[in-house]
Scaffold this active site. Structure first.
Site, PDB file in Angstrom:
ATOM      1  N   GLY A 102       0.816  -1.216   0.000  1.00 57.24           N
ATOM      2  CA  GLY A 102       0.000   0.000   0.000  1.00 57.24           C
ATOM      3  C   GLY A 102       0.846   1.260   0.000  1.00 57.24           C
ATOM      4  O   GLY A 102       2.041   1.232  -0.335  1.00 57.24           O
ATOM      5  N   ILE A 126      -6.173  -3.591   1.452  1.00 59.98           N
ATOM      6  CA  ILE A 126      -7.640  -3.571   1.548  1.00 59.98           C
ATOM      7  C   ILE A 126      -8.159  -2.142   1.692  1.00 59.98           C
ATOM      8  O   ILE A 126      -9.337  -1.876   1.510  1.00 59.98           O
ATOM      9  CB  ILE A 126      -8.182  -4.435   2.716  1.00 59.98           C
ATOM     10  CG1 ILE A 126      -7.756  -3.869   4.068  1.00 59.98           C
ATOM     11  CG2 ILE A 126      -7.773  -5.889   2.567  1.00 59.98           C
ATOM     12  CD1 ILE A 126      -8.582  -4.430   5.230  1.00 59.98           C
ATOM     13  N   ASP A 127      -7.250  -1.188   2.023  1.00 60.65           N
ATOM     14  CA  ASP A 127      -7.686   0.172   2.330  1.00 60.65           C
ATOM     15  C   ASP A 127      -8.153   0.981   1.115  1.00 60.65           C
ATOM     16  O   ASP A 127      -8.860   1.976   1.271  1.00 60.65           O
ATOM     17  CB  ASP A 127      -6.552   0.953   3.016  1.00 60.65           C
ATOM     18  CG  ASP A 127      -6.128   0.326   4.328  1.00 60.65           C
ATOM     19  OD1 ASP A 127      -6.910  -0.453   4.887  1.00 60.65           O
ATOM     20  OD2 ASP A 127      -5.003   0.613   4.782  1.00 60.65           O
ATOM     21  N   GLY A 170      -9.458   0.680   6.962  1.00 59.87           N
ATOM     22  CA  GLY A 170      -9.293   1.659   5.882  1.00 59.87           C
ATOM     23  C   GLY A 170      -8.354   2.798   6.202  1.00 59.87           C
ATOM     24  O   GLY A 170      -8.134   3.679   5.390  1.00 59.87           O
ATOM     25  N   GLY A 185     -26.959  -1.037   2.796  1.00 57.78           N
ATOM     26  CA  GLY A 185     -28.169  -0.342   3.236  1.00 57.78           C
ATOM     27  C   GLY A 185     -28.049   0.308   4.606  1.00 57.78           C
ATOM     28  O   GLY A 185     -29.010   0.311   5.390  1.00 57.78           O
ATOM     29  N   LYS A 213     -38.683   1.407  10.667  1.00 53.94           N
ATOM     30  CA  LYS A 213     -37.549   0.480  10.499  1.00 53.94           C
ATOM     31  C   LYS A 213     -37.268  -0.263  11.801  1.00 53.94           C
ATOM     32  O   LYS A 213     -37.374   0.309  12.885  1.00 53.94           O
ATOM     33  CB  LYS A 213     -36.282   1.247  10.108  1.00 53.94           C
ATOM     34  CG  LYS A 213     -36.234   1.617   8.650  1.00 53.94           C
ATOM     35  CD  LYS A 213     -34.812   1.998   8.285  1.00 53.94           C
ATOM     36  CE  LYS A 213     -34.755   2.491   6.865  1.00 53.94           C
ATOM     37  NZ  LYS A 213     -33.398   2.806   6.447  1.00 53.94           N
ATOM     38  N   HIS A 215     -34.310  -1.861  12.466  1.00 53.03           N
ATOM     39  CA  HIS A 215     -32.889  -1.796  12.854  1.00 53.03           C
ATOM     40  C   HIS A 215     -32.278  -0.525  12.296  1.00 53.03           C
ATOM     41  O   HIS A 215     -32.869   0.133  11.439  1.00 53.03           O
ATOM     42  CB  HIS A 215     -32.138  -2.979  12.239  1.00 53.03           C
ATOM     43  CG  HIS A 215     -32.293  -2.993  10.750  1.00 53.03           C
ATOM     44  ND1 HIS A 215     -33.175  -3.817  10.125  1.00 53.03           N
ATOM     45  CD2 HIS A 215     -31.741  -2.204   9.792  1.00 53.03           C
ATOM     46  CE1 HIS A 215     -33.134  -3.557   8.827  1.00 53.03           C
ATOM     47  NE2 HIS A 215     -32.284  -2.592   8.602  1.00 53.03           N
ATOM     48  N   GLN A 252     -11.623  -8.710   8.232  1.00 49.10           N
ATOM     49  CA  GLN A 252     -11.695  -8.129   6.886  1.00 49.10           C
ATOM     50  C   GLN A 252     -10.465  -8.395   6.047  1.00 49.10           C
ATOM     51  O   GLN A 252     -10.461  -8.214   4.845  1.00 49.10           O
ATOM     52  CB  GLN A 252     -11.779  -6.592   6.983  1.00 49.10           C
ATOM     53  CG  GLN A 252     -12.979  -6.068   7.615  1.00 49.10           C
ATOM     54  CD  GLN A 252     -12.700  -4.711   8.239  1.00 49.10           C
ATOM     55  OE1 GLN A 252     -12.824  -3.681   7.590  1.00 49.10           O
ATOM     56  NE2 GLN A 252     -12.336  -4.691   9.499  1.00 49.10           N
TER      57      GLN A 252
HETATM   58  P1  ATP Z   1      -1.535  -0.957   4.457  1.00 53.43           P
HETATM   59  O1  ATP Z   1      -2.110   0.417   4.218  1.00 53.43           O
HETATM   60  O2  ATP Z   1      -2.362  -2.016   3.831  1.00 53.43           O
HETATM   61  O3  ATP Z   1      -1.205  -1.223   5.878  1.00 53.43           O
HETATM   62  P2  ATP Z   1       1.038   0.049   3.640  1.00 53.43           P
HETATM   63  O4  ATP Z   1       2.004  -0.365   2.594  1.00 53.43           O
HETATM   64  O5  ATP Z   1       0.506   1.444   3.522  1.00 53.43           O
HETATM   65  O6  ATP Z   1      -0.119  -1.028   3.658  1.00 53.43           O
HETATM   66  P3  ATP Z   1       2.646   0.830   5.934  1.00 53.43           P
HETATM   67  O7  ATP Z   1       2.773   0.212   7.270  1.00 53.43           O
HETATM   68  O8  ATP Z   1       2.215   2.243   5.859  1.00 53.43           O
HETATM   69  O9  ATP Z   1       1.706  -0.132   5.087  1.00 53.43           O
HETATM   70  O10 ATP Z   1       4.071   0.756   5.196  1.00 53.43           O
HETATM   71  C1  ATP Z   1       4.764  -0.470   5.110  1.00 53.43           C
HETATM   72  C2  ATP Z   1       6.232  -0.247   5.337  1.00 53.43           C
HETATM   73  O11 ATP Z   1       6.774   0.622   4.327  1.00 53.43           O
HETATM   74  C3  ATP Z   1       6.602   0.453   6.649  1.00 53.43           C
HETATM   75  O12 ATP Z   1       6.624  -0.397   7.753  1.00 53.43           O
HETATM   76  C4  ATP Z   1       8.003   0.974   6.336  1.00 53.43           C
HETATM   77  O13 ATP Z   1       8.978  -0.043   6.485  1.00 53.43           O
HETATM   78  C5  ATP Z   1       7.902   1.316   4.847  1.00 53.43           C
HETATM   79  N1  ATP Z   1       7.728   2.765   4.694  1.00 53.43           N
HETATM   80  C6  ATP Z   1       6.611   3.502   4.925  1.00 53.43           C
HETATM   81  N2  ATP Z   1       6.835   4.817   4.698  1.00 53.43           N
HETATM   82  C7  ATP Z   1       8.133   4.914   4.328  1.00 53.43           C
HETATM   83  C8  ATP Z   1       8.999   5.989   3.955  1.00 53.43           C
HETATM   84  N3  ATP Z   1       8.560   7.255   3.912  1.00 53.43           N
HETATM   85  N4  ATP Z   1      10.281   5.697   3.630  1.00 53.43           N
HETATM   86  C9  ATP Z   1      10.743   4.437   3.663  1.00 53.43           C
HETATM   87  N5  ATP Z   1       9.978   3.373   3.996  1.00 53.43           N
HETATM   88  C10 ATP Z   1       8.720   3.600   4.318  1.00 53.43           C
END
Ligand code: ATP
Length: 320
Positions: A102, A126-127, A170, A185, A213, A215, A252
């Site tokens: 992500g 999933i976000d 999210g 809904g 309603k 619920h 989720q």
């Molecule tokens: P999700 O939103 O599903 O949790 P994500 O990829 O956004 O996924 P994060 O925990 O935000 O999850 O990021 C995963 C990893 O990416 C972090 O633990 C870190 O190691 C690395 N990371 C995040 N931001 C930075 C950054 N600015 N520079 C270097 N590494 C980063």
């Protein structure tokens, strides 16, 4: 370019395995050597790197989670950590790293590319919080899991003539709450992008009650700035109804990926390997105008999310 690494990072999402499988098999088909990097950036720093073959990814297409494991690494957020990771990758003669994850994982990938190691990113969380792509891998499965939970909770809420506040994940993105709120809904979706007044929330509950309603369902995103417990207490106090919280939490995240997530994951991996073969690096693969394609990683990270207000308004109209 002959040897690539692949890692999964951040929160796991259904479809991560499908993406890993397709990277490995499309990669081998394109005569690349593919190495799995275990435990995300933490594993990169620690050299948890192993060559993969077609059989390494057997029987994983239908599984949630990630066989490569995932982790969050604070060390990787430092320049020193990124440098360590790149040095490790070079010891294994990796020419490029495919990052599946992500928003945060993409920022980590950008840091890698800024230090001279090419990357390709695949959106998987999933976000649904990556603005450049219309959907992230994992969102479809998660939203269907949430929807099923709402459907079940609705039955028992009706039986008890109760109001239920369902908290979904999210992070700072309200899409899980918004989509499931509309499709399930709900009376209201509480999202971080448009913070609703408590008067409005209680009015929606009472509007439903007064029109017969049984619920009422309030879907609340975890990034909403008021806690689920406080909402439950406030709505109960102001409406005099029985109000219960349900926090769906990791429920989720798990589960077999949907058809859509498997297809997007596979297609994203195909595009990623084609980019690598064409010598185009530091790109983010995603869905733009309904098509799986790619844009520069910098542009992907600069993209701003637009909140789907029409969907939010539909929830209001349809729940009257
Ligand atoms: P999700 O939103 O599903 O949790 P994500 O990829 O956004 O996924 P994060 O925990 O935000 O999850 O990021 C995963 C990893 O990416 C972090 O633990 C870190 O190691 C690395 N990371 C995040 N931001 C930075 C950054 N600015 N520079 C270097 N590494 C980063």
């Amino acid at each position: 370019m002959s040897r690539i690494g692949v890692l999964t990072s951040g929160g796991d999402a259904p479809g991560m395995n499908a993406a890993v499988r397709a990277i490995v098999r499309y990669g081998i088909e394109a005569e690349l050597e593919v190495y799995g990097i275990y435990k995300g950036y933490e594993g990169l720093i620690n050299g948890l790197i192993k060559e993969m073959n077609r059989r390494s990814v057997s029987d994983i297409l239908q599984r949630g989670g990630t066989i490569l494991k995932t982790a969050r690494s604070e060390e990787f957020k430092t320049e020193e950590g990124v440098k360590k990771g790149i040095d490790r990758a070079r010891i294994f003669n990796l020419d490029l790293i495919v990052v599946i994850g992500g928003n945060g994982s993409f920022r980590g990938a950008k840091a890698i590319s800024d230090m001279g190691m090419p990357v390709i990113c695949i959106p998987c969380t999933i976000d649904n919080d990556l603005a450049y792509t219309e959907q992230t891998i994992g969102f479809d499965t998660a939203i269907n899991t949430v929807l099923e939970a709402i459907t079940r909770i609705r039955d028992t809420s009706s039986a008890h003539e109760r109001t239920t506040v369902i908290e979904v994940m999210g992070r700072e993105c309200g899409d899980l709450a918004l989509y499931s709120g509309l499709a399930g809904g709900a009376e209201v979706a509480l999202v971080p992008e448009l913070v609703a007044d408590m008067d409005y929330v209680c009015m929606k509950v009472m509007q439903g009650v007064n029109s017969g309603k049984q619920h009422s369902i309030i879907v609340k995103a975890e990034g909403y700035p008021v806690s689920t417990d406080d909402i439950v207490k406030e709505v109960a106090k102001r409406t005099g109804r029985s109000v219960k919280p349900v926090v769906l939490s990791y429920l989720q995240r798990g589960g077999s990926p949907s058809l859509r997530d498997r297809l997007i994951a596979t297609e994203c991996a195909d595009v990623a390997i084609n980019l690598i073969k064409a010598g185009e690096y530091n790109r983010a693969v995603g869905i733009i105008n309904g098509k799986v394609t790619d844009i520069s990683l910098s542009k992907a990270l600069e993209a701003k999310r637009t909140f789907n207000e029409a969907m939010y308004n539909s929830i209001d109209i349809l729940s009257k």
